[in-house]
Design a protein around this motif. Sequence first.
Motif, PDB file in Angstrom:
ATOM      1  N   ALA A   1      36.757 -15.704  21.765  1.00 54.67           N
ATOM      2  CA  ALA A   1      38.153 -16.797  21.638  1.00 54.67           C
ATOM      3  C   ALA A   1      37.767 -17.437  20.098  1.00 54.67           C
ATOM      4  O   ALA A   1      38.788 -17.630  18.540  1.00 54.67           O
ATOM      5  N   VAL A   2      36.525 -17.875  20.247  1.00 51.70           N
ATOM      6  CA  VAL A   2      35.431 -18.786  18.536  1.00 51.70           C
ATOM      7  C   VAL A   2      35.983 -17.437  17.531  1.00 51.70           C
ATOM      8  O   VAL A   2      36.017 -18.129  15.981  1.00 51.70           O
ATOM      9  N   LEU A   3      35.560 -16.329  18.006  1.00 46.53           N
ATOM     10  CA  LEU A   3      35.544 -15.548  16.552  1.00 46.53           C
ATOM     11  C   LEU A   3      36.686 -14.835  16.437  1.00 46.53           C
ATOM     12  O   LEU A   3      36.742 -15.026  15.350  1.00 46.53           O
ATOM     13  N   ALA A   4      37.738 -15.116  18.209  1.00 44.27           N
ATOM     14  CA  ALA A   4      39.095 -14.150  17.266  1.00 44.27           C
ATOM     15  C   ALA A   4      39.806 -14.426  16.526  1.00 44.27           C
ATOM     16  O   ALA A   4      40.238 -14.995  15.889  1.00 44.27           O
ATOM     17  N   ALA A   5      39.618 -16.097  16.901  1.00 46.41           N
ATOM     18  CA  ALA A   5      40.092 -17.242  16.435  1.00 46.41           C
ATOM     19  C   ALA A   5      40.172 -18.054  14.788  1.00 46.41           C
ATOM     20  O   ALA A   5      39.823 -18.343  14.128  1.00 46.41           O
TER      21      ALA A   5
ATOM     22  N   GLU B   1      26.074 -18.578   7.620  1.00 44.00           N
ATOM     23  CA  GLU B   1      24.477 -18.055   8.384  1.00 44.00           C
ATOM     24  C   GLU B   1      24.609 -19.108   9.082  1.00 44.00           C
ATOM     25  O   GLU B   1      24.274 -18.747  10.872  1.00 44.00           O
ATOM     26  N   MET B   2      24.912 -20.391   9.798  1.00 42.30           N
ATOM     27  CA  MET B   2      24.890 -21.111  10.213  1.00 42.30           C
ATOM     28  C   MET B   2      26.510 -20.906  11.912  1.00 42.30           C
ATOM     29  O   MET B   2      26.030 -20.755  13.107  1.00 42.30           O
ATOM     30  N   VAL B   3      27.237 -19.915  11.132  1.00 43.26           N
ATOM     31  CA  VAL B   3      28.330 -19.744  12.434  1.00 43.26           C
ATOM     32  C   VAL B   3      27.553 -18.011  12.702  1.00 43.26           C
ATOM     33  O   VAL B   3      27.653 -18.216  14.725  1.00 43.26           O
ATOM     34  N   SER B   4      26.930 -17.644  12.181  1.00 42.12           N
ATOM     35  CA  SER B   4      26.709 -16.275  12.877  1.00 42.12           C
ATOM     36  C   SER B   4      25.309 -16.661  13.375  1.00 42.12           C
ATOM     37  O   SER B   4      25.647 -16.081  15.276  1.00 42.12           O
TER      38      SER B   4
ATOM     39  N   LEU C   1      29.648 -26.907  18.889  1.00 38.89           N
ATOM     40  CA  LEU C   1      30.125 -27.644  17.796  1.00 38.89           C
ATOM     41  C   LEU C   1      29.200 -27.103  17.132  1.00 38.89           C
ATOM     42  O   LEU C   1      30.120 -27.347  15.680  1.00 38.89           O
ATOM     43  N   LEU C   2      28.142 -26.746  16.569  1.00 40.62           N
ATOM     44  CA  LEU C   2      27.082 -26.059  15.764  1.00 40.62           C
ATOM     45  C   LEU C   2      28.379 -25.075  14.846  1.00 40.62           C
ATOM     46  O   LEU C   2      28.374 -25.418  13.246  1.00 40.62           O
ATOM     47  N   VAL C   3      28.604 -24.151  15.810  1.00 38.09           N
ATOM     48  CA  VAL C   3      29.688 -23.388  15.208  1.00 38.09           C
ATOM     49  C   VAL C   3      30.794 -23.642  14.400  1.00 38.09           C
ATOM     50  O   VAL C   3      31.171 -23.493  13.449  1.00 38.09           O
ATOM     51  N   VAL C   4      31.065 -24.631  14.695  1.00 41.31           N
ATOM     52  CA  VAL C   4      32.924 -25.121  14.771  1.00 41.31           C
ATOM     53  C   VAL C   4      32.228 -25.745  13.155  1.00 41.31           C
ATOM     54  O   VAL C   4      33.077 -26.127  12.564  1.00 41.31           O
ATOM     55  N   LEU C   5      30.614 -26.691  13.367  1.00 41.80           N
ATOM     56  CA  LEU C   5      30.546 -27.235  11.630  1.00 41.80           C
ATOM     57  C   LEU C   5      30.602 -26.351  11.332  1.00 41.80           C
ATOM     58  O   LEU C   5      31.143 -26.299   9.843  1.00 41.80           O
TER      59      LEU C   5
ATOM     60  N   SER D   1      36.967 -18.233  13.483  1.00 39.11           N
ATOM     61  CA  SER D   1      35.751 -17.577  12.563  1.00 39.11           C
ATOM     62  C   SER D   1      37.212 -17.189  11.815  1.00 39.11           C
ATOM     63  O   SER D   1      36.525 -16.457  10.324  1.00 39.11           O
ATOM     64  N   LYS D   2      38.276 -15.932  12.048  1.00 42.02           N
ATOM     65  CA  LYS D   2      38.927 -15.301  11.585  1.00 42.02           C
ATOM     66  C   LYS D   2      39.700 -16.423  10.456  1.00 42.02           C
ATOM     67  O   LYS D   2      39.601 -16.166   8.902  1.00 42.02           O
ATOM     68  N   ALA D   3      40.082 -17.804  10.404  1.00 42.54           N
ATOM     69  CA  ALA D   3      40.976 -18.608  10.450  1.00 42.54           C
ATOM     70  C   ALA D   3      39.726 -19.373   9.214  1.00 42.54           C
ATOM     71  O   ALA D   3      40.615 -19.304   7.985  1.00 42.54           O
ATOM     72  N   ALA D   4      38.577 -19.440   9.185  1.00 41.28           N
ATOM     73  CA  ALA D   4      38.003 -19.658   8.453  1.00 41.28           C
ATOM     74  C   ALA D   4      37.476 -18.837   7.448  1.00 41.28           C
ATOM     75  O   ALA D   4      37.649 -19.052   5.897  1.00 41.28           O
ATOM     76  N   GLY D   5      37.335 -18.098   7.426  1.00 42.51           N
ATOM     77  CA  GLY D   5      37.027 -16.708   6.873  1.00 42.51           C
ATOM     78  C   GLY D   5      37.922 -17.031   5.970  1.00 42.51           C
ATOM     79  O   GLY D   5      37.261 -16.069   4.697  1.00 42.51           O
TER      80      GLY D   5
END
Lengths: 102, 497
Positions: B246-250, B136-139, B113-117, B252-256
């Motif tokens: 899947a988070v990294l692939a889908a 950084e919150m994501v990483s 959830l924090l990564v999604v945030l 994190s690419k979208a947000a990035g």
Amino acid sequence: MYPITLTHYLAAGAFLFAMGVVACIARRNAVGILIGIELILNAANVNLVAFARYWNNLDGEVFAIIVIILAACEAAVALAIIINLFRGFGTVEVDYASKLKE
Amino acid sequence: MTVSWPTIEWTWAPLVLLALTAVGIVMADLFMRAPRPALWMQLGLLGLLAAGTAVVLKIPDGVSAFNQAVRYDGLGRLGVLVILAGGCLIVLISHRPVRRDELPAAEYFALLLLVVLGLATLSISFELMAIFLSVEMVSVGVYILAGLRRGDTRGSEAAMKYFVLAAFSAGFLVLGFAFLYGGAEGSTLLGRIALAVHRPSTPFTVGCVLAGFALALTGFAFKLTLVPFHLYAADVFDGAPTPVAAVLAALSKAAGLIALIHLLSPLRIVSNETMQSALTQDFTGLLWIFAALSIVVGNAVALVQRRIKRMLAYSTIAHSGYLLIGVLVFLDNTVRMAEVETAILVYLIAYVLMNVGAFGVAAALGPAGEGEIEHYAGLARRSPALALAMTVALLSLTGIPATAGFVGKLTLFARAVEAGHIALVVLAVLGSAVSAYYYLRIVVYMYMRESSTETVGADTDAAPLELGHKIGLILSTAATVLFGVFPQTLLFLLKIL
């Protein structure tokens, strides 16, 4: 007299950054890499604070404090990962802890 | 005397809701005697849905908050919704892995959830500190999630590799931001950086802005796994738990990608001013090279992969290349902004759905299904539903008509042709044709090969699939087909939300 100007700080920052990059690339010890990353982040801090002084505004110093906090978070998690790595592989040399490529 | 009640700041609400849910899960776990993975999963879903509802109902387009640091512009606001919806799907497809690998469920869902945030704030940030904080919150969340499996050397190696590369790239990013701050005469707002680009005061600030954008772009290239900064991707995807991959692939690419577009928005050509268009042309050239290399190398290396998650990693590298074409179109002013944003969003939605589908099936099949591609031989016989879901996801990744992936590619490439990036589109289409080989190979394995005796034994999918996992796969598969067959529904959704 030679006054110290913004350029001097930027040069110092660039030097720190270069050292950090070299440490990350050349060092194979996980702790050495961590120190390299800290150097890179602190290079950015030097630049931020120098620019803050140059433009006479505090945003850069706030940014630098945020970077310091985040660097501490990263170091905390990184040390946990390194301990985990040591438990699994018996070493913190990243070249030896590499099984995923097979 | 009138009492003024504090009004609720709705712009904060989705972000605060997510953070509170995450903290609440960890706190509540302290009072539980036995692990309650299902409960934490439901709470996580509830938090994500509540945040999504708050965005849809209470936050209109174009609202800003935190003194302009955060703005729900068209792309960012819908991007938040895409990320929250993708977060829901990934929570659902975590059901089987959390159960099977006995991951600490409360920590897992709270961190997810924090990564999604972090990803949600990343896609609405218009200020350098906010962008860096979100990144950084994501990483940091992903470092922990990648190595969460106890006693698993693959996981800890993946965590270490991701840490080294992500922290290294964060260094580039923050140094770039320092230069942008200097170039914008002491402001971290992207709006002020745009001013510095359009009306530069001295050659010195121009140099700072140039260095800043170059370094920040390098940082983002690492995050978006663009070639030549892609080397960690395959190892990290292979070693991390599948939903985290899947988070990294889908997501994190979208947000990035959305954050990259916001960051580069000062470079979008408004008129043919000499200074700005010259700067933009430099970066257009650089992005062109990144896009072309990612498409070629991603597709070529994916051909020879023998493990499913490594193959998917290289496929996401190729897809990053396609997405970068969207950024190039955005920087041109020949196509209207709203059209570019719609094209990018359609592609991102399709991309999230099909990746969640593919990773979800791999997660459902257990360690064997997350490993060698040979394991998929005869899957259609053993579990037809999973084979069908995987087929839909793979056809969509290839870009076969009647799937969401096709609609996404079509809209994006059409805009790119309008903007005159014909060479790149030709390359992307050729790349898609090559990609058919490695995607459809798995379909052939599933439907036309007999399963060997040892693969049947290695299956852990003998136990019926958990309900949550099933729902996640059904939703992503159904949406992939629905948006593929009736693209109007997707455009309608984008309009009303």
